[in-house]
Design an enzyme around this catalytic site. Structure first.
Site, PDB file in Angstrom:
ATOM      1  N   ASP A 183       0.767  -1.288  -0.131  1.00  0.00           N
ATOM      2  CA  ASP A 183       0.075   0.141   0.053  1.00  0.00           C
ATOM      3  C   ASP A 183       0.777   1.303   0.068  1.00  0.00           C
ATOM      4  OD1 ASP A 183       0.833  -0.898   2.612  1.00  0.00           O
ATOM      5  OD2 ASP A 183      -0.670   0.750   3.501  1.00  0.00           O
ATOM      6  N   ARG A 204      17.343  -7.231  14.545  1.00  0.00           N
ATOM      7  CA  ARG A 204      17.659  -7.298  15.931  1.00  0.00           C
ATOM      8  C   ARG A 204      17.355  -8.845  16.408  1.00  0.00           C
ATOM      9  NH1 ARG A 204      19.195  -3.328  18.853  1.00  0.00           N
ATOM     10  NH2 ARG A 204      18.277  -4.255  20.661  1.00  0.00           N
ATOM     11  N   GLU A 249      -0.671  -1.902   5.189  1.00  0.00           N
ATOM     12  CA  GLU A 249       0.266  -2.065   6.370  1.00  0.00           C
ATOM     13  C   GLU A 249       0.235  -0.638   7.030  1.00  0.00           C
ATOM     14  OE1 GLU A 249       3.441  -1.434   9.034  1.00  0.00           O
ATOM     15  OE2 GLU A 249       3.286  -0.346   7.064  1.00  0.00           O
ATOM     16  N   GLU A 250      -0.081   0.374   6.203  1.00  0.00           N
ATOM     17  CA  GLU A 250      -0.038   1.733   6.751  1.00  0.00           C
ATOM     18  C   GLU A 250      -1.507   2.151   7.543  1.00  0.00           C
ATOM     19  OE1 GLU A 250       2.505   3.410   6.970  1.00  0.00           O
ATOM     20  OE2 GLU A 250       3.663   2.874   5.234  1.00  0.00           O
ATOM     21  N   HIS A 297       7.768   8.628   4.550  1.00  0.00           N
ATOM     22  CA  HIS A 297       6.393   9.436   4.631  1.00  0.00           C
ATOM     23  C   HIS A 297       6.784  10.749   4.455  1.00  0.00           C
ATOM     24  CE1 HIS A 297       4.319   6.107   7.433  1.00  0.00           C
ATOM     25  NE2 HIS A 297       5.225   5.453   6.662  1.00  0.00           N
TER      26      HIS A 297
HETATM   27 NI    NI Z   1       6.425   0.854   5.381  1.00  0.00          NI
END
Ligand code: NI
Length: 383
Positions: free
Chosen positions: A74, A171, A132-133, A355
């Site tokens: 997206d 990580r 996802e956003e 963004h």
């Molecule tokens: Ni992203």
């Protein structure tokens, strides 16, 4: 190092990525994106199927352990400001987080993986996840549609425009924040601006809360833990001479540990209600939990680290810090062991952040990204 036949896919990867970049779609509206992914996979002789409404999944390989690899598809509700020839043709939408690159790389994985798995055994499910956003996140819809059925391990990657090009990192354990939102509604009693004693003014209560909520971070949370409380919106009143009857605050809370998240929510509620009560007002906290932390598992991290050292070279690895961003890949990792990893794609010394309307990243990292993704899938199948 990336083999020549994979490196030579770069022009095709760039063409896919630029097509997607020029035609971005917001979460749950990825109809053309879905059709493009389907068509491209079918042209490669694969049999993709729809999942998560506007997402796609495709299974590769005949037998053996099944590994899931995910790309998010997206775009963001941002107007593109970057002056590139493939700039967004949809006003109000932009691939400003690199998800166009994630799709292109996963289409590349789909191209090289059938042959690799035919030799080594093992199976892969490549998924192209919507939204996802957009809370509550497309991952939950994909999981609801059964993409994790039969899956033993999971992996996914994110491009990072603020990480040196070609560097790779992940990580052990916590990697991203619990990402929550809140709304505080303060109810008082409105009246004339010249007669405050006849009102219950919600604005001083809002002011007290703005300051007081920060003391939760500085006084309530253990100093060795991390937390952020951000108030991002304030709404109340409209006239010079009237005291409003209500005020609203909105914001976000980020934490790494589940205990910190729980205790912060409880402490916020107490503070909001008690601060309002002290002024005779009433306040309510609406605390909305968002994505949980991405938590990578150690055995899968070790397998991944070995893949990076062998196939990207020992200099590619980069230790990374936790980030306060949210990421819904965490939902897959709550169900199955695996690793979510970062791929550096920085251009120049002062890159625009994710963004941002001028966001851009280096397309030349895509062959490396898909090669490491394919090798990680093979390592996770046990091949
Ligand atoms: Ni992203």
């Amino acid at each position: 190092m990336v083999p020549e036949h994979i490196q030579s896919l770069l022009p095709e990867l760039v063409a896919w990525r630029r097509h997607l970049h020029a035609h971005p779609e917001l979460g749950y509206e990825e109809y053309k994106t879905q059709a493009f992914i389907m068509k491209t996979l079918e042209s490669q002789g694969l049999k993709p199927y729809a999942a998560g409404d506007t997402g796609v999944a495709v299974d590769i390989g005949a037998s053996g352990p099944l590994v899931l690899a995910r790309a998010d598809i997206d775009a963001l509700p941002i107007d593109e400001e970057a002056d590139v020839e493939y700039r967004s043709q949809n006003p109000g939408a932009m691939h400003a987080c690199g998800h166009d690159g994630h799709v292109a790389m996963m289409l590349g994985v789909a191209k090289i993986l059938p042959e690799l798995l035919a030799q080594s055994g093992g199976r892969a499910r490549l998924i192209f996840q919507p939204a996802e956003e957009k809370h509550p996140g497309g991952a939950l819809k994909m999981i609801r549609d059964g993409v994790l059925d039969g899956v033993s391990r999971v992996t996914g990657l994110h491009l990072q425009a603020e990480m040196p090009r070609g560097r790779i990192g992940a990580r052990i354990g916590v990697q991203s924040a619990n990402s929550d939102r809140f709304r505080i509604l303060i109810e008082g009693r409105g009246g004339h601006g010249s007669a405050p004693h006849h009102t219950i003014d919600p604005i001083p209560v809002a002011g007290q809360l703005i300051g007081a909520l920060q003391t939760l971070v500085s006084r309530h949370v253990n100093p060795t833990d991390a937390a952020v409380v951000t108030i991002s919106a304030i709404q109340s009143g409209s006239a010079f001479n009237a005291i409003p009857s209500a005020a609203e605050l909105k914001g976000t809370v980020r934490t790494f540990k589940q205990e910190v998240r729980d205790s912060l929510e409880g402490a916020m509620r107490t503070m909001v209600e008690a601060t309002a009560a002290a002024s005779g007002a009433r306040a309510e906290l609406d605390y909305m939990r968002g994505y949980p932390s991405v938590v990578n598992t150690e055995p899968e991290w070790r397998l991944f680290r070995a893949v990076v050292d062998e196939y990207a070279g020992p200099d590619a690895w980069m230790d990374i810090d936790e980030r306060m961003g949210g990421e819904d890949f965490s939902y897959y990792l709550q169900e199955r062991p695996g690793v979510f990893w970062n791929l550096g794609a920085q251009i120049g010394p002062n890159p625009y952040p994710h963004h941002h309307g001028c966001f851009t990243w280096d397309e030349a990292v895509m062959p490396l990204g898909l090669f490491i993704m394919a090798r990680t899938i093979m390592a996770y199948t046990g091949a």
